[in-house]
Design a protein around this motif. Structure first.
Motif, PDB file in Angstrom:
ATOM      1  N   ASP A  11       1.212-123.097  35.702  1.00 28.14           N
ATOM      2  CA  ASP A  11       2.441-122.362  35.766  1.00 28.14           C
ATOM      3  C   ASP A  11       3.424-123.542  36.128  1.00 28.14           C
ATOM      4  O   ASP A  11       4.691-123.435  35.624  1.00 28.14           O
ATOM      5  N   ALA A  15       6.566-124.705  34.177  1.00 27.58           N
ATOM      6  CA  ALA A  15       8.143-124.506  34.621  1.00 27.58           C
ATOM      7  C   ALA A  15       8.728-125.775  34.606  1.00 27.58           C
ATOM      8  O   ALA A  15       9.962-125.588  34.497  1.00 27.58           O
ATOM      9  N   ASP A  20      12.773-124.951  34.588  1.00 27.31           N
ATOM     10  CA  ASP A  20      13.083-123.689  35.137  1.00 27.31           C
ATOM     11  C   ASP A  20      13.168-124.249  36.846  1.00 27.31           C
ATOM     12  O   ASP A  20      11.994-124.103  37.531  1.00 27.31           O
ATOM     13  N   ARG A  23      11.759-121.313  39.546  1.00 26.61           N
ATOM     14  CA  ARG A  23      10.281-121.185  39.359  1.00 26.61           C
ATOM     15  C   ARG A  23       9.375-122.460  39.917  1.00 26.61           C
ATOM     16  O   ARG A  23       8.266-122.369  40.593  1.00 26.61           O
ATOM     17  N   THR A  26       9.604-122.768  43.910  1.00 31.72           N
ATOM     18  CA  THR A  26       8.910-121.569  44.338  1.00 31.72           C
ATOM     19  C   THR A  26       7.465-122.013  44.305  1.00 31.72           C
ATOM     20  O   THR A  26       6.600-121.809  45.372  1.00 31.72           O
ATOM     21  N   LEU A  27       7.028-122.468  43.186  1.00 33.08           N
ATOM     22  CA  LEU A  27       5.564-122.829  42.663  1.00 33.08           C
ATOM     23  C   LEU A  27       5.147-124.041  44.058  1.00 33.08           C
ATOM     24  O   LEU A  27       4.233-123.932  44.184  1.00 33.08           O
ATOM     25  N   GLU A  85      13.044-115.522  44.312  1.00 31.21           N
ATOM     26  CA  GLU A  85      11.591-116.391  44.990  1.00 31.21           C
ATOM     27  C   GLU A  85      10.392-115.247  45.138  1.00 31.21           C
ATOM     28  O   GLU A  85       9.221-115.571  44.735  1.00 31.21           O
ATOM     29  N   VAL A  88       9.074-113.810  42.069  1.00 28.50           N
ATOM     30  CA  VAL A  88       8.195-115.077  41.309  1.00 28.50           C
ATOM     31  C   VAL A  88       6.699-115.081  41.827  1.00 28.50           C
ATOM     32  O   VAL A  88       5.789-114.836  41.142  1.00 28.50           O
TER      33      VAL A  88
END
Length: 151
Positions: A11, A15, A20, A23, A26-27, A85, A88
């Protein structure tokens, strides 16, 4: 490697390709937290699926607390960012139990274990947390168990 960790990495790549920013950042932070958990302690080890879920749940809780703190300080933009966040990361956790489902589980565990009185709070919480398995906020569970044991 846990499938949840693989999903986070896949993901993240998606992203990044989609540009993005929310995202992606955050990831990246979530994967960094997972990596930190893997190398902490005496020896590095691969986290199990459940351990990765615990790390993500901790990260979601941090985001929720930060969002509340920013909102209380009148910093709406940062509060919204932290909340986003948290949302997500929450998508990667098991579906949270509703209030009725949680109450039913707590009542069943307390009845099955024969827990009563405030002194049984520790063992009762351990049993309920095992049954709930990360599908509810710990503070919410503790408040419900305490109410059942003292009420």
């Amino acid at each position: 490697m846990s499938t949840l960790k693989e999903r986070l990495r896949a993901d993240l790549t998606t992203a990044m390709k989609a540009r993005d920013e929310l995202r992606t950042s955050t990831l990246r932070l979530a994967l960094a937290a997972v990596k930190e958990a893997e190398v902490s302690g005496k020896a590095a080890h691969e986290l199990s699926e459940g351990e990765v879920e615990k790390v993500l749940a901790r990260e979601v809780r941090k985001r929720r607390e930060a969002s509340d703190a920013y909102a209380a300080a009148g910093r709406a933009e940062q509060a919204a960012r932290e909340g986003s966040e948290g949302d997500v990361l929450a998508d990667y956790l098991p579906k949270q139990l509703g209030d009725d489902e949680l109450a039913a589980i707590v009542d069943k565990v307390l009845a099955d274990g024969g827990f009563s009185g405030p002194k049984a709070m520790g063992p009762a919480m351990k049993a309920v947390q095992g049954a709930v398995a990360g599908r509810a906020d710990g503070g919410k569970v503790a408040a419900l168990v305490k109410a059942r044991l003292t009420g």
